[in-house]
Design an enzyme around this catalytic site. Structure first.
Site, PDB file in Angstrom:
ATOM      1  N   HIS A  85     -58.607 -42.308  -3.674  1.00  0.00           N
ATOM      2  CA  HIS A  85     -59.103 -42.984  -4.879  1.00  0.00           C
ATOM      3  C   HIS A  85     -58.193 -42.574  -6.022  1.00  0.00           C
ATOM      4  CE1 HIS A  85     -61.662 -44.409  -8.053  1.00  0.00           C
ATOM      5  NE2 HIS A  85     -62.481 -44.941  -7.162  1.00  0.00           N
ATOM      6  N   ARG A 126     -62.331 -48.454 -14.656  1.00  0.00           N
ATOM      7  CA  ARG A 126     -61.129 -49.287 -14.839  1.00  0.00           C
ATOM      8  C   ARG A 126     -61.538 -50.733 -15.075  1.00  0.00           C
ATOM      9  NH1 ARG A 126     -57.718 -49.389 -10.118  1.00  0.00           N
ATOM     10  NH2 ARG A 126     -59.145 -48.132  -8.896  1.00  0.00           N
TER      11      ARG A 126
END
Lengths: 532, 225
Positions: A319, A339
């Protein structure tokens, strides 16, 4: 402990560039650029970190060294000494794993009238499911559909996914969302009464359903509550340590180990559903991990020893945004939805370097390039490197991401005013036991669902597709497994374990190596030296 | 290398690195935990820890994976705490407020001592949500208790011997089930899938070679943030 003075220069640059960055447009990479970046910087492409498996169905295929080590190990049991004639439990379906996949399988099988036993290594619900922050995919909005979801998933997986399984994933998706809503999961809603949907890397639509930033926790505690309501039998602290076959090669149960009393139990079952999760706590390539304490590849090891085939085991998901500072939170997940809400990834000089909505493998590779190749990482006082995630860009970050906000607050970091320092962290095992669209492994009667299985995610998983995966294939496995309820099993055997160990001996492998390891090993060498 | 400081784990002294979390300190001391360790990220409630500091009469609590050690602290991790739970069928509940009150009549025995609120490692106002449950305000219980990790500390301290986290669990499910309205489009999509609306389209994609898929993928319309 707020940020150390060593970070102040870089923090000033980050603040100075914020207004400019808001207007800045960074184009998405072309397929070719993406491939070049990944091949140069993704940890899966480091040949020294891989090894050919020396035995078994996938012999000769590349896997991470840490996984090869547990596969090339002896059983924890002496197979000849296990009495298979008088099982301690006799059930229709044994579910191994107490996370979301196992819970969904147990609930589904129970609803079909099967006698179910669920067994799990720690407590019911102690699993990666409960750590999922961002959400679960559901292309249910009118301007979205399963076709778009299918293409996104396949493209995200670099077309390595088994497409028939992806089809099952996307088509079952609305049913799963509906099932969870009916169970009383508290999803986020908009004021107009529609389900709130979030954006995430690699998806072409906003389609992540969330429960604040504690989606997995909320879903897991509801499923656990329902298992208790229905009084479905479950065993805690009792991992499976071998699969039992019958003399015709069909799956016939498992040997469990009570970690507290150190007893072994024999379970006879007409079907076994493995939902025991992944590999994170083996710390592939020494990466920190977002994973649960119990993620030690147990199901992969015992499934493989029984002869089930693996797929894509050379592919690990890092990740892009695991915590680097404070070190007490090292490796912990900062959800991708962050994000999706428009945060920037920013280097030591206050510059962006990648479109933040690229897929995970692409973003992770870009972060590694920025630190290791371009030397533009932020160096911590203890010599680690990271990239800023500019969280103050998200209006109301303290409300939308209350879990993350609280965790940093304990270390005097206010993420609504200061960014978070991040670096890729081991998050997910893309591959696993090969399954059909009904969760069947290559051994009849043995099923796999969730992270322990492989094929659905291809070599790169999209956000929100793992919570979906566990429920789709937990449910599908159970529906298929109940069809085996009335089958007869011939004599139970652990001969496959005996045979496997003979091969290990022939390879000259050290006999002290045992697996599944069950718990990660964090004991210091100095302490070990003093143990007998 | 961090300086070593003494802590007392279940009464025994160990010297462990300053700045560690309780969990990593215990592992540094040589323990491989079976109970009392779970997600290691503050989500699961497996490692609720009770501790005291010399010279301070108060009981302190934290999650072992999230709490930094203090010099001379004496601590124990709660391995499990007995808890009763009501059995209920969500589908057959007609009056959610009554259902909660019938399942957990002890909510009216709350003495208002707020020991539950004081001990909650998640800073949840447990007593206030119990008050919400008494008034039948399920939304309040659901929202206030949402960060609950069911670690069991509130149940260990309740003078009225309640298990607040199980009460909140039922309240959240009742609230979600009866108040949040499922949008029509969810059922509509299921119907479409069942009628095979997307199956053929997807099969066409399955039949394509990778180059064709690449073009479709690159050209797909992407929604903005």
């Amino acid at each position: 402990m707020p940020y150390p003075t060593a970070f102040q220069d870089s923090l000033s640059k980050l603040e100075a560039s914020r207004e400019f960055r808001k207007e800045q447009i960074i184009k998405r990479l072309s397929e070719e650029e993406r491939t070049l970046l990944i091949e140069a910087f993704h940890p899966d492409y480091r040949p020294e970190a891989m090894k050919d498996v020396s035995l078994g169905v996938n012999m000769g295929q590349k896997v991470p060294l840490e996984f090869a080590s547990v596969v090339e190990s002896y059983s924890r049991i002496e197979p000849e000494k296990i009495n298979l004639d008088s099982p301690d439990f006799n059930v229709d379906i044994l579910v191994i794993g107490g996370g979301g996949g196992g819970s969904a399988a147990a609930l589904t099988a129970h609803s079909q009238g099967a006698r179910v036993l669920l067994t799990t290594k720690l407590r019911l619900g102690d699993a990666n499911t409960l750590m999922a922050e961002g959400g679960i995919c559901a292309p249910v909005r009118p301007d979205d559909d399963p076709y778009k979801h299918f293409l996104d998933t396949l493209g995200g997986g670099h077309y390595t996914n088994v497409p028939e399984i992806v089809k099952a994933l996307v088509l079952d998706c609305p049913k799963i969302a509906n099932w969870l809503i009916d169970l009383g999961v508290m999803f986020d809603f908009e004021e107009d009464g529609t389900l709130k949907v979030n954006h995430c890397g690699g998806h072409s639509r906003k389609r992540l359903l969330s429960c604040k930033d504690l989606t997995g926790l909320e879903i897991m505690r509801v499923l656990r509550d329902e298992i208790r309501n229905l009084e479905i039998p479950y065993l805690e602290f009792s991992p499976a340590v071998e699969i039992i076959l019958d003399s015709e090669g069909l799956c016939g149960g498992a040997v469990l180990y009570n970690m507290e009393t150190e007893e072994y139990y024999v379970v006879k079952a007409n079907a076994v559903i493995l939902a025991s999760g992944g590999i994170g706590r083996l710390h592939v390539q020494s990466f920190p991990t977002t994973n649960h304490y119990g993620a030690t590849a147990d199901g992969l090891v015992i499934g493989y020893r029984a002869g089930a085939e693996l797929i894509h085991m050379d592919s690990i998901q890092y990740h892009p945004t695991g915590v680097v500072w404070p070190e007490q939170l090292l490796g912990q997940l900062i959800t991708e939805v962050m994000r999706g809400h428009g945060t920037h990834l920013v280097n030591v000089d206050g510059e962006r370097f990648i479109n933040e909505l690229e897929c995970r493998d692409t973003c992770a590779s870009a972060l590694i390039r920025e630190c290791e190749d371009r030397r533009k990482g932020v160096v911590t006082p203890t010599g680690m490197e990271g990239i800023w995630m500019d969280t103050p860009l998200v209006e109301g970050v303290e409300k939308h991401f209350v879990g993350i906000y609280q965790r940093f607050k304990k270390y005097d970091i206010d993420i609504s005013k200061e960014p978070i320092l991040v670096f890729p962290t081991q998050h997910y095992q893309n591959g696993g036991l090969k399954i059909t669209p009904h969760g069947e492994t290559t051994i009849p009667g043995l099923f796999a669902a969730g992270e322990v299985s492989g094929g659905v995610q291809g070599k790169n998983r999209l956000a929100g597709n793992s919570l979906l995966d566990i429920f789709v294939f937990g449910r599908r496995s159970a529906l298929k497994a109940v069809q085996l309820m009335n089958q007869k099993r011939s004599e139970l055997t652990l001969q496959h374990v005996i045979d496997y160990q003979k091969k290990l001996e022939a390879l000259g492998i050290d006999k002290s190596k045992k697996s599944p390891v069950l718990l990660p090993d964090y004991i210091r060498d100095e302490t070990k030296a003093k143990k007998n | 290398m961090a300086e070593l400081i003494p802590i007392y784990f279940m009464g025994k002294e160990y010297n462990v690195p300053e700045g560690s979390t309780i969990l990593s300190a215990i592992e540094h001391a040589g323990y491989q935990l079976i109970r009392g360790c779970g997600c290691r990220g503050g989500f699961c409630g497996a490692c609720a820890t009770i501790y005291r500091i010399p010279g301070d009469h108060q009981i302190k609590v934290g999650l072992a994976c999230q709490t930094q050690i203090e010099e001379n602290m004496t601590l124990a991790i709660l391995p499990s705490y007995p808890a009763n739970k009501a059995f209920y069928e969500l589908e057959s509940v007609e009056n959610p407020v009554n259902a909660l009150r019938q399942a957990y009549p002890e909510i009216f025995k709350c003495l208002g001592c707020s020991a539950c609120t004081k001990i909650c490692p998640q800073d949840i106002s447990v007593m206030d949500y119990i008050a919400g449950a008494q008034r039948g305000d399920l939304e309040k219980v659901a929202e206030m208790s949402f960060d609950c990790i069911m670690c069991g500390l509130c149940a260990s301290r309740c003078l009225a011997q309640m298990v607040p986290y199980n009460i909140a669990m039922m309240a959240r499910r009742l609230y979600a089930k009866t108040t949040l309205i499922k949008p029509d489009y969810v059922l509509k999509r299921i119907e479409e899938v069942d009628q095979g609306k997307y199956s053929a389209e997807i099969d066409k994609l399955i039949g394509k070679d990778i180059e064709e898929l690449r073009i479709l993928y690159a050209d797909r319309d992407i929604e903005g943030i």
